[in-house]
Design a protein around this motif. Structure first.
Motif, PDB file in Angstrom:
ATOM      1  N   LEU A 314       0.842  -1.214   0.000  1.00 34.04           N
ATOM      2  CA  LEU A 314       0.000   0.000   0.000  1.00 34.04           C
ATOM      3  C   LEU A 314       0.865   1.247   0.000  1.00 34.04           C
ATOM      4  N   ALA A 315       1.971   1.220   0.759  1.00 32.22           N
ATOM      5  CA  ALA A 315       2.868   2.373   0.796  1.00 32.22           C
ATOM      6  C   ALA A 315       3.618   2.523  -0.528  1.00 32.22           C
ATOM      7  N   VAL A 316       4.024   1.386  -1.121  1.00 38.00           N
ATOM      8  CA  VAL A 316       4.752   1.426  -2.385  1.00 38.00           C
ATOM      9  C   VAL A 316       3.888   2.035  -3.476  1.00 38.00           C
ATOM     10  N   GLN A 317       2.583   1.725  -3.473  1.00 36.54           N
ATOM     11  CA  GLN A 317       1.675   2.277  -4.480  1.00 36.54           C
ATOM     12  C   GLN A 317       1.657   3.804  -4.462  1.00 36.54           C
ATOM     13  N   LYS A 318       1.900   4.414  -3.277  1.00 41.71           N
ATOM     14  CA  LYS A 318       1.898   5.877  -3.165  1.00 41.71           C
ATOM     15  C   LYS A 318       3.315   6.440  -3.078  1.00 41.71           C
ATOM     16  N   SER A 319       4.323   5.591  -3.346  1.00 46.37           N
ATOM     17  CA  SER A 319       5.741   5.998  -3.301  1.00 46.37           C
ATOM     18  C   SER A 319       6.117   6.536  -1.925  1.00 46.37           C
ATOM     19  N   LEU A 320       5.641   5.873  -0.889  1.00 45.33           N
ATOM     20  CA  LEU A 320       5.931   6.267   0.491  1.00 45.33           C
ATOM     21  C   LEU A 320       6.903   5.274   1.111  1.00 45.33           C
ATOM     22  N   ALA A 321       7.787   5.776   1.946  1.00 49.49           N
ATOM     23  CA  ALA A 321       8.689   4.900   2.696  1.00 49.49           C
ATOM     24  C   ALA A 321       7.969   4.409   3.947  1.00 49.49           C
ATOM     25  N   LEU A 322       8.083   3.120   4.232  1.00 49.17           N
ATOM     26  CA  LEU A 322       7.488   2.525   5.430  1.00 49.17           C
ATOM     27  C   LEU A 322       8.606   1.886   6.237  1.00 49.17           C
ATOM     28  N   ASP A 323       8.985   2.523   7.362  1.00 52.07           N
ATOM     29  CA  ASP A 323      10.120   2.072   8.165  1.00 52.07           C
ATOM     30  C   ASP A 323       9.640   1.495   9.486  1.00 52.07           C
ATOM     31  N   LEU A 324      10.402   0.517   9.981  1.00 48.02           N
ATOM     32  CA  LEU A 324      10.106  -0.121  11.259  1.00 48.02           C
ATOM     33  C   LEU A 324      11.324  -0.002  12.161  1.00 48.02           C
ATOM     34  N   LYS A 325      11.093   0.496  13.390  1.00 49.77           N
ATOM     35  CA  LYS A 325      12.173   0.603  14.375  1.00 49.77           C
ATOM     36  C   LYS A 325      11.738  -0.125  15.641  1.00 49.77           C
ATOM     37  N   THR A 326      12.437  -1.197  15.959  1.00 54.49           N
ATOM     38  CA  THR A 326      12.144  -1.956  17.182  1.00 54.49           C
ATOM     39  C   THR A 326      13.408  -1.974  18.029  1.00 54.49           C
ATOM     40  N   HIS A 327      13.319  -1.407  19.201  1.00 56.19           N
ATOM     41  CA  HIS A 327      14.497  -1.324  20.067  1.00 56.19           C
ATOM     42  C   HIS A 327      14.871  -2.679  20.651  1.00 56.19           C
ATOM     43  N   PRO A 328      13.942  -3.503  21.164  1.00 53.68           N
ATOM     44  CA  PRO A 328      14.324  -4.879  21.518  1.00 53.68           C
ATOM     45  C   PRO A 328      14.203  -5.775  20.283  1.00 53.68           C
ATOM     46  N   LEU A 329      15.056  -6.782  20.216  1.00 52.27           N
ATOM     47  CA  LEU A 329      14.980  -7.717  19.100  1.00 52.27           C
ATOM     48  C   LEU A 329      13.790  -8.651  19.244  1.00 52.27           C
ATOM     49  N   THR A 330      13.476  -8.960  20.482  1.00 47.19           N
ATOM     50  CA  THR A 330      12.289  -9.769  20.765  1.00 47.19           C
ATOM     51  C   THR A 330      11.556  -9.143  21.946  1.00 47.19           C
ATOM     52  N   LEU A 331      10.247  -9.280  21.940  1.00 49.78           N
ATOM     53  CA  LEU A 331       9.428  -8.716  23.023  1.00 49.78           C
ATOM     54  C   LEU A 331       8.220  -9.626  23.229  1.00 49.78           C
ATOM     55  N   THR A 332       8.319 -10.477  24.223  1.00 46.40           N
ATOM     56  CA  THR A 332       7.257 -11.440  24.476  1.00 46.40           C
ATOM     57  C   THR A 332       6.114 -10.776  25.233  1.00 46.40           C
ATOM     58  N   VAL A 333       4.917 -10.943  24.710  1.00 45.05           N
ATOM     59  CA  VAL A 333       3.723 -10.385  25.353  1.00 45.05           C
ATOM     60  C   VAL A 333       2.638 -11.455  25.426  1.00 45.05           C
ATOM     61  N   LYS A 334       1.654 -11.173  26.251  1.00 41.09           N
ATOM     62  CA  LYS A 334       0.460 -12.023  26.321  1.00 41.09           C
ATOM     63  C   LYS A 334      -0.731 -11.138  25.997  1.00 41.09           C
ATOM     64  N   ASN A 335      -1.260 -11.331  24.783  1.00 45.81           N
ATOM     65  CA  ASN A 335      -2.327 -10.458  24.312  1.00 45.81           C
ATOM     66  C   ASN A 335      -3.127 -11.216  23.257  1.00 45.81           C
ATOM     67  N   ASP A 336      -4.166 -10.577  22.750  1.00 49.35           N
ATOM     68  CA  ASP A 336      -4.952 -11.151  21.666  1.00 49.35           C
ATOM     69  C   ASP A 336      -4.240 -10.801  20.353  1.00 49.35           C
ATOM     70  N   ARG A 337      -3.610 -11.804  19.721  1.00 49.42           N
ATOM     71  CA  ARG A 337      -2.803 -11.560  18.535  1.00 49.42           C
ATOM     72  C   ARG A 337      -3.634 -10.911  17.414  1.00 49.42           C
ATOM     73  N   LEU A 338      -4.849 -11.433  17.200  1.00 52.66           N
ATOM     74  CA  LEU A 338      -5.684 -10.934  16.110  1.00 52.66           C
ATOM     75  C   LEU A 338      -6.070  -9.477  16.327  1.00 52.66           C
ATOM     76  N   ARG A 339      -6.476  -9.123  17.557  1.00 52.04           N
ATOM     77  CA  ARG A 339      -6.930  -7.761  17.841  1.00 52.04           C
ATOM     78  C   ARG A 339      -5.756  -6.789  17.892  1.00 52.04           C
ATOM     79  N   LEU A 340      -4.598  -7.246  18.343  1.00 47.52           N
ATOM     80  CA  LEU A 340      -3.425  -6.383  18.357  1.00 47.52           C
ATOM     81  C   LEU A 340      -2.965  -6.091  16.926  1.00 47.52           C
ATOM     82  N   ARG A 341      -3.045  -7.107  16.078  1.00 46.68           N
ATOM     83  CA  ARG A 341      -2.733  -6.889  14.663  1.00 46.68           C
ATOM     84  C   ARG A 341      -3.720  -5.898  14.051  1.00 46.68           C
TER      85      ARG A 341
END
Length: 453
Positions: A314-341
């Motif tokens: 979707l970003a490529v279609q509008k020539s937009l950069a989409l960057d991801l910055k995650t400070h921990p390499l892994t972050l274990t959580v207990k949540n509803d995966r579907l709703r968090l997505r």
């Protein structure tokens, strides 16, 4: 007889008694002196001593009388001061006070009562209070008036009163009986308040409550309508998408590319329509508190990376950069995966929708006290300060005139906020027009299921 009069009578009687005693003793001495020969000087001396003692007693009685008179004057002055104070309190009280006889004829009225009834005090005295009532209320007024000697007091008696200029007002009357020393009713004491504004406020409050109930019912019907319609639309649409997908597979190598292209357009638009229906269903469940969370343990960094890659086209279609910055390499959580997505998809796709050039950045990091933060920042059109409090409302979209251009139901951010609150988190927004927008979400690393709450 008043207390001061009784005291004065007692003082005068005591002094008179002293005077009579001295007079009698003087007379006795005089008679004795006449009968006593002058050759008995001792008897004369004794008589003179007796007279001196009587004069001293008279002098003492005079001093006592003077002291008692001073006390009487002081008591009288205090009583007069108290009477003036009572009269001032009565006269200048903010509420209207009346004194009437047992038949309701006005004997005294303070300034507030004169102003309230709009009649000068000399003309007010002697008037029966009943004449200030409408004809239809006078019979019930007289009935209560006749029962006052036995019921003693009536509080907050609400009546309509008529001023002498013809205007009416709503009044609350408190009346109690005045009794003499033997308990007989000698008059009535009235407190009168103008409660017109209060009655108007009560009426407005009742109307507001009725209106609120109507709005609640309208909202309930709206949510029920959304849930019913969405469900009824989703069922046939899912079947249509299933058949369209089968046809696409069969026509993948069909020589007529135009037919395959039209079928693909049907399938893609059908999926978009299904996503809108799913949004309305989710919203109706969240409004009705009927959406349940199903927590599971997973790596949040992994979920964010997968979701970002799914949205990158979707970003490529509008020539937009989409960057991801995650400070921990892994972050274990207990949540509803579907709703968090769903939260991530809504925020990122919303940022892509309202950004025409520049970039979208998604950041993820761990916070103290078992919480995580998710930030989505774009360089889009921005949100005016006066609109930032409204963006989480349902069916609302930034720049309402552009709804057709950007599309959507206007439920995305409302669903995001509701989901975040259900997860016991917070969401905030900061933005400047023409410079972009930043959404910040904070969530606990572990949530409870809906059944455990």
């Amino acid at each position: 007889m008043t207390g001061e009069n009784r005291l004065q009578t007692q003082n005068g009687g005591a002094f008179t008694h002293y005077m009579e005693t001295v007079h009698q003793r003087t007379e006795t001495l005089y008679q004795s002196a006449k009968d006593v020969p002058w050759e008995q000087p001792q008897l004369i001396l004794d008589s003179l001593e007796e007279l001196r003692l009587a004069l001293e007693e008279l002098h003492v009685a005079e001093e006592e009388l003077h002291l008692q008179n001073e006390q009487l004057i002081s008591t009288q002055e205090a009583l007069e001061a108290e009477q003036r104070r009572y009269k001032d309190l009565f006269e200048f009280a903010p509420d209207a006070y009346l004194i009437t006889d047992i038949y309701g004829a006005i004997q005294e009225a303070n300034t507030a009562a004169v102003s309230l009834l709009y009649l000068k005090q000399p003309l007010l005295i002697g008037k029966p209070l009943v004449i200030f009532l409408p004809e239809e209320q006078r019979a019930s007024f007289r009935t209560v008036l006749n029962h006052l000697p036995t019921i003693h007091r009536v509080q907050e008696w609400e009546l309509t009163l008529c001023k002498r200029n013809g205007a009416t007002f709503e009044a609350a009357l408190t009346v109690e009986t005045i009794r003499n020393n033997i308990g007989s009713v000698t008059g009535l004491r009235w407190l009168m308040r103008d409660i017109t504004l209060r009655k108007q406020g009560e009426m407005q409050l009742r109307e507001a409550r009725v209106q609120n109930l109507r709005l609640i019912e309208a909202d309930r019907l709206k949510n029920q309508f959304l849930a019913t319609i969405s469900h009824e639309l989703r069922t046939p649409l899912s079947a249509m998408l299933g058949f369209a997908h089968l046809l696409l597979r069969r026509l993948s190598n069909h020589p007529d590319a135009e037919v395959a292209h039209m079928l693909e357009r049907i399938y893609c638009n059908g999926k978009h329509l299904l996503s809108l229906i799913e949004e309305m269903l989710d919203f109706s469940r969240l409004k009705a508190k009927g959406l349940e969370l199903h927590p599971e343990t997973f790596d949040l960094v992994d979920l964010v990376m997968i979701t970002v890659e799914e949205l990158r086209p979707l970003a490529v279609q509008k020539s937009l950069a989409l960057d991801l910055k995650t400070h921990p390499l892994t972050l274990t959580v207990k949540n509803d995966r579907l709703r968090l997505r769903q939260i991530i998809v809504n925020l990122v796709s919303n940022a892509i929708k309202f950004t025409d050039k520049g970039s979208i950045v998604l950041e993820l990091w761990e916070l103290p006290e078992g919480r995580v933060a998710l930030l989505v920042r774009d360089t889009g059109i921005g949100i005016a300060p006066e609109e930032q409090d409204q963006i989480f409302q349902e069916f609302w979209q930034v720049n309402q005139t552009n709804n057709r251009q950007h599309g959507g139901t206007g439920l995305g951010l409302a669903i995001v906020r509701a989901l975040v609150q259900t997860m016991e988190g917070t969401i905030s927004v900061s933005s400047r027009l023409g410079e972009g927008t930043t959404f910040r979400v904070e969530l606990p690393r572990q949530i409870c299921s809906s059944a455990q709450k």
